[in-house]
Scaffold this motif. Sequence first.
Motif, PDB file in Angstrom:
ATOM      1  N   LYS A 101      19.632  10.030   7.854  1.00 17.48           N
ATOM      2  CA  LYS A 101      18.691  11.021   8.384  1.00 17.48           C
ATOM      3  C   LYS A 101      17.481  11.097   7.458  1.00 17.48           C
ATOM      4  N   VAL A 102      16.314  11.016   8.046  1.00 23.08           N
ATOM      5  CA  VAL A 102      15.088  11.026   7.247  1.00 23.08           C
ATOM      6  C   VAL A 102      14.037  11.911   7.898  1.00 23.08           C
ATOM      7  N   ASP A 103      13.102  12.336   7.080  1.00 26.77           N
ATOM      8  CA  ASP A 103      11.944  13.078   7.560  1.00 26.77           C
ATOM      9  C   ASP A 103      10.926  12.033   8.008  1.00 26.77           C
ATOM     10  N   GLN A 104      10.800  11.878   9.316  1.00 23.18           N
ATOM     11  CA  GLN A 104       9.932  10.810   9.822  1.00 23.18           C
ATOM     12  C   GLN A 104       8.479  10.991   9.393  1.00 23.18           C
ATOM     13  N   ALA A 105       8.072  12.215   9.149  1.00 25.66           N
ATOM     14  CA  ALA A 105       6.695  12.452   8.709  1.00 25.66           C
ATOM     15  C   ALA A 105       6.445  11.842   7.327  1.00 25.66           C
ATOM     16  N   LYS A 106       7.509  11.675   6.548  1.00 27.24           N
ATOM     17  CA  LYS A 106       7.359  11.126   5.197  1.00 27.24           C
ATOM     18  C   LYS A 106       7.628   9.624   5.134  1.00 27.24           C
ATOM     19  N   LEU A 107       8.071   9.043   6.237  1.00 21.99           N
ATOM     20  CA  LEU A 107       8.412   7.618   6.214  1.00 21.99           C
ATOM     21  C   LEU A 107       7.204   6.720   5.973  1.00 21.99           C
ATOM     22  N   LEU A 108       6.065   7.072   6.538  1.00 26.74           N
ATOM     23  CA  LEU A 108       4.885   6.226   6.338  1.00 26.74           C
ATOM     24  C   LEU A 108       4.549   6.143   4.856  1.00 26.74           C
ATOM     25  N   ASP A 109       4.653   7.264   4.142  1.00 29.99           N
ATOM     26  CA  ASP A 109       4.408   7.234   2.696  1.00 29.99           C
ATOM     27  C   ASP A 109       5.405   6.311   2.000  1.00 29.99           C
ATOM     28  N   ARG A 110       6.654   6.363   2.430  1.00 31.25           N
ATOM     29  CA  ARG A 110       7.683   5.504   1.838  1.00 31.25           C
ATOM     30  C   ARG A 110       7.329   4.033   2.055  1.00 31.25           C
ATOM     31  N   ILE A 111       6.885   3.716   3.258  1.00 23.09           N
ATOM     32  CA  ILE A 111       6.526   2.336   3.593  1.00 23.09           C
ATOM     33  C   ILE A 111       5.310   1.889   2.785  1.00 23.09           C
ATOM     34  N   LEU A 112       4.319   2.764   2.685  1.00 21.14           N
ATOM     35  CA  LEU A 112       3.123   2.420   1.902  1.00 21.14           C
ATOM     36  C   LEU A 112       3.482   2.211   0.433  1.00 21.14           C
ATOM     37  N   ASN A 113       4.381   3.033  -0.089  1.00 24.42           N
ATOM     38  CA  ASN A 113       4.834   2.860  -1.476  1.00 24.42           C
ATOM     39  C   ASN A 113       5.571   1.536  -1.649  1.00 24.42           C
ATOM     40  N   ARG A 114       6.413   1.198  -0.675  1.00 20.60           N
ATOM     41  CA  ARG A 114       7.156  -0.068  -0.747  1.00 20.60           C
ATOM     42  C   ARG A 114       6.178  -1.247  -0.764  1.00 20.60           C
ATOM     43  N   ALA A 115       5.153  -1.168   0.066  1.00 18.80           N
ATOM     44  CA  ALA A 115       4.155  -2.241   0.109  1.00 18.80           C
ATOM     45  C   ALA A 115       3.395  -2.322  -1.215  1.00 18.80           C
ATOM     46  N   ALA A 116       3.026  -1.172  -1.763  1.00 18.19           N
ATOM     47  CA  ALA A 116       2.293  -1.155  -3.036  1.00 18.19           C
ATOM     48  C   ALA A 116       3.153  -1.712  -4.171  1.00 18.19           C
ATOM     49  N   GLU A 117       4.439  -1.364  -4.172  1.00 18.81           N
ATOM     50  CA  GLU A 117       5.342  -1.884  -5.204  1.00 18.81           C
ATOM     51  C   GLU A 117       5.483  -3.396  -5.092  1.00 18.81           C
ATOM     52  N   ALA A 118       5.577  -3.893  -3.873  1.00 19.25           N
ATOM     53  CA  ALA A 118       5.688  -5.346  -3.676  1.00 19.25           C
ATOM     54  C   ALA A 118       4.428  -6.040  -4.187  1.00 19.25           C
ATOM     55  N   LYS A 119       3.273  -5.490  -3.843  1.00 16.38           N
ATOM     56  CA  LYS A 119       2.001  -6.078  -4.304  1.00 16.38           C
ATOM     57  C   LYS A 119       1.936  -6.076  -5.827  1.00 16.38           C
ATOM     58  N   ALA A 120       2.325  -4.955  -6.441  1.00 16.51           N
ATOM     59  CA  ALA A 120       2.271  -4.830  -7.900  1.00 16.51           C
ATOM     60  C   ALA A 120       3.179  -5.854  -8.586  1.00 16.51           C
ATOM     61  N   VAL A 179       4.192  -8.764   0.874  1.00 16.06           N
ATOM     62  CA  VAL A 179       4.401  -7.494   1.567  1.00 16.06           C
ATOM     63  C   VAL A 179       4.979  -7.802   2.941  1.00 16.06           C
ATOM     64  N   ARG A 180       6.025  -7.075   3.294  1.00 18.55           N
ATOM     65  CA  ARG A 180       6.651  -7.283   4.596  1.00 18.55           C
ATOM     66  C   ARG A 180       5.643  -6.996   5.705  1.00 18.55           C
ATOM     67  N   LYS A 181       5.664  -7.830   6.741  1.00 16.24           N
ATOM     68  CA  LYS A 181       4.748  -7.627   7.866  1.00 16.24           C
ATOM     69  C   LYS A 181       4.967  -6.277   8.524  1.00 16.24           C
ATOM     70  N   ASP A 182       6.220  -5.826   8.533  1.00 17.27           N
ATOM     71  CA  ASP A 182       6.496  -4.548   9.184  1.00 17.27           C
ATOM     72  C   ASP A 182       6.152  -3.350   8.299  1.00 17.27           C
TER      73      ASP A 182
END
Length: 194
Positions: free
Chosen positions: A114-133, A138-141
Amino acid sequence: MRLVLLGPPGAGKGTQALRLVQRHGIVQLSTGDMLRAAVAAGTPVGLKAKAVMESGGLVSDEIVIGIIAERLDQPDARKGFILDGFPRTVAQADALDKLLADKGLKLDAVIELKVDQAKLLDRILNRAAEAKAKGEPVRKDDDPEVFKTRLEAYNRDTAVVAPYYSARGQLQQIDGMAPIEKVTQAIDSILETA
């Protein structure tokens, strides 16, 4: 140990599935991977899937269930498996139940992150930033627009699977917004009693 992990994109299903594979020596079954493998192996169901995929169509539930049935017969799946990304619809959940019953098997757990869908985009953006760093691709999705489309599809088509399992008394819910290790511990607690 046979289980299904449910939750929207970005909920952490893949992360937790990998941890379960490492801890318990079971296999993670991804329908996309299984489809590609069945096509490459030229299995009867794989050949059906190939024809549909080459014509640009969506692979039917019947074909997907057939591929899962083939995969469950392989030796490495005998110890157990995690279905990640399947079932995506109530019809698929029902077909999975029938398939497992035909094989004399049942699910040990159905776990929804169970997740707060409003916060998922931030999680995804953080995951992408961590991958770049880290210099990783970065995953296409993890593209915000792709993610929003996937989340809409989840809410439209897949979110109904959790109530299906809840009505059968099989659903366990975990706070998917908790730190990764806490989520892992919660899953392990469920599996200890399954």
